[in-house]
Design a protein around this motif. Structure first.
Motif, PDB file in Angstrom:
ATOM      1  N   LYS A 100       0.850  -1.207  -0.014  1.00 42.53           N
ATOM      2  CA  LYS A 100      -0.025  -0.076  -0.085  1.00 42.53           C
ATOM      3  C   LYS A 100       0.853   1.197  -0.028  1.00 42.53           C
ATOM      4  O   LYS A 100       0.480   2.244  -0.605  1.00 42.53           O
ATOM      5  N   CYS A 101       1.948   1.265   0.781  1.00 43.28           N
ATOM      6  CA  CYS A 101       2.939   2.266   0.686  1.00 43.28           C
ATOM      7  C   CYS A 101       3.630   2.615  -0.814  1.00 43.28           C
ATOM      8  O   CYS A 101       3.454   3.771  -0.813  1.00 43.28           O
ATOM      9  N   THR A 102       3.852   1.571  -1.514  1.00 43.15           N
ATOM     10  CA  THR A 102       4.367   1.824  -2.590  1.00 43.15           C
ATOM     11  C   THR A 102       3.411   2.362  -3.707  1.00 43.15           C
ATOM     12  O   THR A 102       3.760   2.913  -4.544  1.00 43.15           O
ATOM     13  N   TRP A 103       2.304   1.649  -3.505  1.00 45.11           N
ATOM     14  CA  TRP A 103       1.041   2.341  -4.523  1.00 45.11           C
ATOM     15  C   TRP A 103       0.912   3.850  -4.221  1.00 45.11           C
ATOM     16  O   TRP A 103       0.748   4.672  -5.021  1.00 45.11           O
ATOM     17  N   ALA A 104       0.739   4.206  -2.806  1.00 40.68           N
ATOM     18  CA  ALA A 104       0.596   5.420  -2.279  1.00 40.68           C
ATOM     19  C   ALA A 104       1.695   6.494  -3.015  1.00 40.68           C
ATOM     20  O   ALA A 104       1.306   7.668  -3.655  1.00 40.68           O
ATOM     21  N   LEU A 105       2.972   5.958  -2.602  1.00 47.99           N
ATOM     22  CA  LEU A 105       4.205   6.688  -3.469  1.00 47.99           C
ATOM     23  C   LEU A 105       3.967   6.882  -4.802  1.00 47.99           C
ATOM     24  O   LEU A 105       4.071   7.766  -5.550  1.00 47.99           O
ATOM     25  N   ALA A 106       3.471   6.132  -5.681  1.00 51.35           N
ATOM     26  CA  ALA A 106       3.460   5.974  -7.018  1.00 51.35           C
ATOM     27  C   ALA A 106       2.346   6.864  -7.377  1.00 51.35           C
ATOM     28  O   ALA A 106       2.461   7.536  -8.419  1.00 51.35           O
ATOM     29  N   VAL A 119       9.916  -1.733  -7.080  1.00 53.75           N
ATOM     30  CA  VAL A 119      10.406  -2.204  -8.570  1.00 53.75           C
ATOM     31  C   VAL A 119       9.174  -2.099  -9.468  1.00 53.75           C
ATOM     32  O   VAL A 119       9.310  -1.336 -10.652  1.00 53.75           O
ATOM     33  N   ARG A 120       8.133  -2.725  -9.186  1.00 50.56           N
ATOM     34  CA  ARG A 120       7.033  -2.700  -9.895  1.00 50.56           C
ATOM     35  C   ARG A 120       6.370  -1.439 -10.143  1.00 50.56           C
ATOM     36  O   ARG A 120       6.020  -1.380 -11.208  1.00 50.56           O
ATOM     37  N   ARG A 121       6.275  -0.730  -9.056  1.00 56.81           N
ATOM     38  CA  ARG A 121       5.777   0.710  -9.156  1.00 56.81           C
ATOM     39  C   ARG A 121       6.837   1.640  -9.908  1.00 56.81           C
ATOM     40  O   ARG A 121       6.288   2.382 -11.003  1.00 56.81           O
ATOM     41  N   ILE A 122       8.003   1.348  -9.963  1.00 58.26           N
ATOM     42  CA  ILE A 122       8.910   2.191 -10.937  1.00 58.26           C
ATOM     43  C   ILE A 122       8.819   1.652 -12.213  1.00 58.26           C
ATOM     44  O   ILE A 122       8.754   2.520 -13.356  1.00 58.26           O
ATOM     45  N   GLU A 123       8.734   0.280 -12.662  1.00 56.23           N
ATOM     46  CA  GLU A 123       8.630  -0.229 -13.937  1.00 56.23           C
ATOM     47  C   GLU A 123       7.379   0.408 -14.485  1.00 56.23           C
ATOM     48  O   GLU A 123       7.387   0.602 -15.892  1.00 56.23           O
ATOM     49  N   ARG A 124       6.293   0.379 -13.639  1.00 55.24           N
ATOM     50  CA  ARG A 124       4.943   0.760 -14.455  1.00 55.24           C
ATOM     51  C   ARG A 124       4.780   2.266 -14.194  1.00 55.24           C
ATOM     52  O   ARG A 124       3.521   2.826 -14.383  1.00 55.24           O
ATOM     53  N   TRP A 125       5.658   2.840 -13.748  1.00 51.71           N
ATOM     54  CA  TRP A 125       5.679   4.685 -13.789  1.00 51.71           C
ATOM     55  C   TRP A 125       5.000   5.211 -14.630  1.00 51.71           C
ATOM     56  O   TRP A 125       3.829   6.125 -14.501  1.00 51.71           O
ATOM     57  N   ASP A 126       5.358   5.215 -15.970  1.00 50.92           N
ATOM     58  CA  ASP A 126       4.953   5.782 -17.044  1.00 50.92           C
ATOM     59  C   ASP A 126       3.403   5.276 -17.350  1.00 50.92           C
ATOM     60  O   ASP A 126       2.485   6.105 -18.046  1.00 50.92           O
ATOM     61  N   ASP A 127       3.317   3.910 -17.515  1.00 51.99           N
ATOM     62  CA  ASP A 127       1.970   3.328 -17.671  1.00 51.99           C
ATOM     63  C   ASP A 127       0.908   3.952 -16.680  1.00 51.99           C
ATOM     64  O   ASP A 127      -0.396   3.822 -16.949  1.00 51.99           O
ATOM     65  N   GLU A 128       1.328   4.374 -15.337  1.00 59.23           N
ATOM     66  CA  GLU A 128       0.248   4.628 -14.486  1.00 59.23           C
ATOM     67  C   GLU A 128       0.191   6.280 -14.408  1.00 59.23           C
ATOM     68  O   GLU A 128      -0.256   6.798 -13.054  1.00 59.23           O
ATOM     69  N   LEU A 129       0.508   7.005 -15.302  1.00 53.89           N
ATOM     70  CA  LEU A 129       0.588   8.545 -15.077  1.00 53.89           C
ATOM     71  C   LEU A 129      -0.647   9.022 -14.860  1.00 53.89           C
ATOM     72  O   LEU A 129      -1.143   9.930 -14.039  1.00 53.89           O
TER      73      LEU A 129
END
Length: 149
Positions: free
Chosen positions: A100-106, A133-143
Motif C-alpha cells: 500500500k505504501c508503494t502504491w501511495a508513493l506511485a 520495483v514494480r511501481r517504478i517499472e509501471r511509472w509511465d503506464d500509470e501516469l
C-alpha cells in the motif's frame, strides 16, 4: 483548498481529538467517518501525524487515505512507514502495508516519491523491494493515476 462540509469538519475534529488523546478506538471510528464523508485535504497533516503512531492499528487505512489524497508532504512518512516494524501488522509480515505504501508513493507521482520508491527497491527483503520495483517499472503506464493528472 475546497471548503469542508459540516460532516467533513466533524470527521476532522474527531480525528484530531483521537490523535491528541491517542485513543485507538476513537481513531478507528473517526477514520470510518472520514472515508464515509469524503476525504478532504485538511486531513493530510493529521494523517501524516498518525501514520507511524503505535497507539492504533489502522496504518493500512491511513496509507489508503493518503493514497487517495496524494499529498507530496506524505512521501517521507510513507517511506518510513514501509520500513517500520508494526507488531499489529505481522499477520502477513507487513506485506500489505508495504504494498500500500508503494502504491501511495506511485500515485503521489512526484520526483521525490519516485526516489523513495528507488530506495525501497534496494531493501534486503526481496518481497518489499519487488513492490517498489514494480511501481517504478509501471511509472509511465500509470501516469493517469498520479497527482495532478
Amino acid at each position: 483548498m475546497t471548503p469542508l462540509s459540516t460532516e467533513q469538519r466533524d470527521a476532522l475534529r474527531e480525528i484530531t481529538a483521537a490523535i491528541e488523546s491517542m485513543d485507538g478506538g476513537a481513531f478507528d471510528d473517526a477514520l470510518v467517518r472520514a472515508f464515509s464523508t469524503g476525504l478532504h485535504e485538511s486531513l493530510v497533516e493529521p494523517l501524516i501525524a498518525a501514520a507511524n503512531a503505535t497507539w492504533h492499528t489502522r496504518h493500512e487505512d491511513v496509507v489508503h487515505a493518503l493514497q487517495q489524497l496524494r499529498p507530496p508532504l506524505a512521501v517521507a512518512v510513507l517511506e518510513h512507514l514501509a520500513l517500520s516494524d508494526h507488531t499489529a501488522l505481522h499477520y502477513d509480515g507487513g506485506l500489505a502495508l508495504v504494498r500500500k505504501c508503494t502504491w501511495a508513493l506511485a500515485d503521489i507521482g512526484t520526483a521525490e516519491a519516485k526516489q523513495a520508491l528507488a530506495r525501497l527497491a534496494t531493501n534486503h527483503n526481496t518481497a518489499f523491494a519487488a513492490f517498489a520495483v514494480r511501481r517504478i517499472e509501471r511509472w509511465d503506464d500509470e501516469l493517469g493515476r498520479k497527482r495532478g493528472r
